[in-house]
Write a protein that holds these residues in place. Structure first.
Motif, PDB file in Angstrom:
ATOM      1  N   PHE A 118       0.758  -1.352  -0.135  1.00  0.00           N
ATOM      2  CA  PHE A 118      -0.275   0.111  -0.175  1.00  0.00           C
ATOM      3  C   PHE A 118       0.845   1.304  -0.042  1.00  0.00           C
ATOM      4  CE2 PHE A 118      -3.541  -2.758   2.011  1.00  0.00           C
ATOM      5  CZ  PHE A 118      -4.397  -2.837   0.878  1.00  0.00           C
ATOM      6  N   ARG A 119       2.082   1.130   0.606  1.00  0.00           N
ATOM      7  CA  ARG A 119       2.877   2.320   0.602  1.00  0.00           C
ATOM      8  C   ARG A 119       3.487   2.614  -0.548  1.00  0.00           C
ATOM      9  NH1 ARG A 119       8.512   2.691   1.776  1.00  0.00           N
ATOM     10  NH2 ARG A 119       9.099   5.005   2.709  1.00  0.00           N
ATOM     11  N   HIS A 120       3.752   1.445  -1.661  1.00  0.00           N
ATOM     12  CA  HIS A 120       4.413   1.564  -2.788  1.00  0.00           C
ATOM     13  C   HIS A 120       3.309   2.380  -3.683  1.00  0.00           C
ATOM     14  CE1 HIS A 120       6.308   0.861  -6.451  1.00  0.00           C
ATOM     15  NE2 HIS A 120       5.277   0.040  -6.846  1.00  0.00           N
ATOM     16  N   ILE A 121       1.973   1.777  -3.455  1.00  0.00           N
ATOM     17  CA  ILE A 121       0.917   2.391  -4.341  1.00  0.00           C
ATOM     18  C   ILE A 121       0.671   3.566  -4.102  1.00  0.00           C
ATOM     19  CG2 ILE A 121      -1.481   2.112  -5.192  1.00  0.00           C
ATOM     20  CD1 ILE A 121      -1.344  -0.939  -4.065  1.00  0.00           C
ATOM     21  N   ILE A 122       0.574   4.187  -2.844  1.00  0.00           N
ATOM     22  CA  ILE A 122       0.230   5.507  -2.465  1.00  0.00           C
ATOM     23  C   ILE A 122       1.457   6.517  -3.008  1.00  0.00           C
ATOM     24  CG2 ILE A 122      -0.014   7.084  -0.629  1.00  0.00           C
ATOM     25  CD1 ILE A 122      -1.583   4.743   0.826  1.00  0.00           C
ATOM     26  N   LYS A 123       2.683   5.954  -2.862  1.00  0.00           N
ATOM     27  CA  LYS A 123       3.663   6.686  -3.245  1.00  0.00           C
ATOM     28  C   LYS A 123       3.763   7.072  -4.832  1.00  0.00           C
ATOM     29  CE  LYS A 123       8.978   6.715  -2.997  1.00  0.00           C
ATOM     30  NZ  LYS A 123      10.125   6.247  -2.639  1.00  0.00           N
ATOM     31  N   GLU A 124       3.725   5.814  -5.524  1.00  0.00           N
ATOM     32  CA  GLU A 124       3.556   5.886  -7.062  1.00  0.00           C
ATOM     33  C   GLU A 124       2.386   6.516  -7.730  1.00  0.00           C
ATOM     34  OE1 GLU A 124       5.967   4.988  -9.097  1.00  0.00           O
ATOM     35  OE2 GLU A 124       7.246   4.549  -7.629  1.00  0.00           O
ATOM     36  N   LYS A 125       1.063   6.250  -7.198  1.00  0.00           N
ATOM     37  CA  LYS A 125      -0.218   6.607  -7.892  1.00  0.00           C
ATOM     38  C   LYS A 125      -0.998   7.488  -6.967  1.00  0.00           C
ATOM     39  CE  LYS A 125      -0.232   2.593 -10.607  1.00  0.00           C
ATOM     40  NZ  LYS A 125      -0.984   1.294 -11.106  1.00  0.00           N
TER      41      LYS A 125
END
Length: 475
Positions: free
Chosen positions: A170-177
């Protein structure tokens, strides 16, 4: 025959004795309803993984119910079905989230698959947790008691690892998108609900199935996330057959809960004969059925009239453009059917010309707007790789949007564009349909996007045929 009757009677008694069984039954009905409904949906990877997740929930909850009812082949068998499905659900949910967020991570998936498989083997061998023993309470209710030993640490560490992995995902998704990624917040809420439900389940002395209740919440939040991502239409959940089934259930409930009390009421207060009571009840019940039928007919007409209208428009459009070999005429009919069905401000059609897509046709006949979009525009690259359309409100959250030239961003703002459809010939894009904002600023619905996809596909074939004819005519 007597043995079968005795067995059925024991199951019915067990249903009464097991506390809060209605929660599990409600959950199972919800899961089966969602599972069967989505089998009829247009399949894509997200929908397929969601169906598999629902299958896992059905096995988990169904196994738990059949275990509590002591159905053949016994408590141990259904316990294994339930607990092994629960362990598998963690991996299935991770696969769904990975597909939803378009994450690769093959190595991580392989590691999680290996850990899940190992835990399933240990569980099947009885090395993690034994089947529960049945305990009869003072009030006659039945509860199942687990003998928990130190091996339970393995699934605890297993789920802890999954929780940490999900947090990083989720951290990766929020950071990317960004947090505003369509449907993301509902998936996070669903995962939190499942985590909270399972934590409440561990409270000493608790008998309420919080984990099952949280599973219902999780399933509907996942379904809502798919809807927000425009993966399906809500009308899929209320098809004609479902509406009729609901009507039948209403009539059955009316018969089960009102006919007998009404008969007793008429007999006690008015001292009527049996035939008179039967006649009155039959007339009243017929009136109820008629009222339900009329309401359902109006509901069905309201839900499905637009679909029938769209089918008529598509059939007419397909017939007309298939008979035309003139690109200009095809484009005018394309713009006409879009304006007739979708309330957008303006429609522009751009055709390829010297490595750009030049605005060639518009629904605003009195206002001539000449502009172009480069063939290597990030929007075109996205359409070439990811599908037939993009919504600019979603695309602005994609890293590709940052590489659009400032002049083209200003062009999109000046035209008030909200959606772009591609006219495709295989992997080649032979045209772009630009749609400005809808009236009153509302979003495009799934039905409208599906309609526009079909129109674009028909128009793509017509444009290709017209182009070939015009080329042959010039030669």
């Amino acid at each position: 025959m007597s043995d079968k009757i005795r067995y059925i009677r024991e199951v019915c008694v067990a249903m009464i004795d097991v506390p809060y069984l209605y929660v599990n039954l409600t959950a199972l009905c919800c899961y089966i309803f969602i599972f069967v409904t989505f089998l009829a949906a247009k399949k894509n990877p997200d929908i397929k993984y969601f169906i598999v997740v629902m299958g896992g929930f059905i096995l988990w909850t169904g196994g738990s119910i059949l275990m509590r009812l002591r159905v053949f082949p016994g408590i141990t068998f259904w316990f294994l079905v339930s607990i092994m499905s629960l362990f598998a659900l963690a991996f299935l949910i991770f696969l769904f989230i990975s597909s939803f967020a378009r994450l690769k991570g093959f190595f991580l998936k392989a590691v999680l698959a290996g850990l899940t498989f190992l835990l399933e083997i240990l569980t099947a061998l009885g090395l993690i947790l034994d089947a529960p023993s049945m305990l009869v309470r003072e009030d006659g209710g039945i509860v199942f008691v687990y003998d928990i030993g130190w091996p339970i640490l393995f699934p605890c560490l297993f789920f802890l690892f999954y929780i940490i992995t999900m947090v990083f995902v989720f951290r990766h998704i929020i950071k990317e998108k960004g947090m505003s990624t369509p449907g993301l917040v509902y998936i996070i809420m669903g995962c939190c609900a499942v985590l909270l439900g399972n934590m409440l389940q561990l409270i000493p002395g608790n008998v309420f199935p919080w984990d099952t209740l949280s599973g219902i919440i999780f399933a509907f939040l996942l379904m809502w996330a798919l809807y927000k991502k425009r993966m399906f239409q809500m009308r899929l959940l209320i098809s004609r057959s479902v509406v009729l089934m609901i009507g039948a259930l209403l009539c059955i409930l009316a018969a089960a809960y009102f006919i007998q009390p009404l008969s007793v009421f008429l007999d006690v207060h008015y001292n009527l004969s049996g035939s008179a009571i039967t006649t009155i009840v039959a007339v009243l019940f017929s009136m109820v059925i008629t009222a339900v039928f009329v309401m359902l007919k109006k509901l069905i007409d309201a839900l499905f009239t637009r679909e029938e209208q769209q089918n008529r428009l598509l059939k007419r459009f397909s017939t007309e453009v298939s008979q035309s070999l003139n690109t200009g005429e095809v484009m005018r009919k394309l713009i006409g059917i879009i304006k007739e069905e979708v309330p957008v401000g303006c429609v522009y059609v751009c055709l390829p010309e010297d490595n750009v897509f030049m605005a060639s046709y518009s629904s605003e006949q009195l206002v001539k707007k000449r502009f172009s979009i480069s063939a290597d525009n990030p929007c075109v690259k996205y359409l070439r790789a990811n599908g037939q359309y993009l919504l600019l409100s979603d695309f602005r959250k994609d890293p590709l949007y940052l590489s659009i030239w400032k002049s083209e961003k200003e062009l999109f703002q000046r035209l008030s564009l909200s959606c772009i459809f591609a006219l495709k010939d295989g992997d080649n894009i032979v045209g772009l349909i630009l749609l400005s904002d809808k009236e009153k600023g509302v979003n495009f619905s799934y039905t409208e996007l599906n309609f526009l996809e079909t129109v674009s596909s028909i128009a793509s074939i017509a444009v290709k045929n017209a182009g070939l004819y015009e080329q042959m005519y010039r030669e």
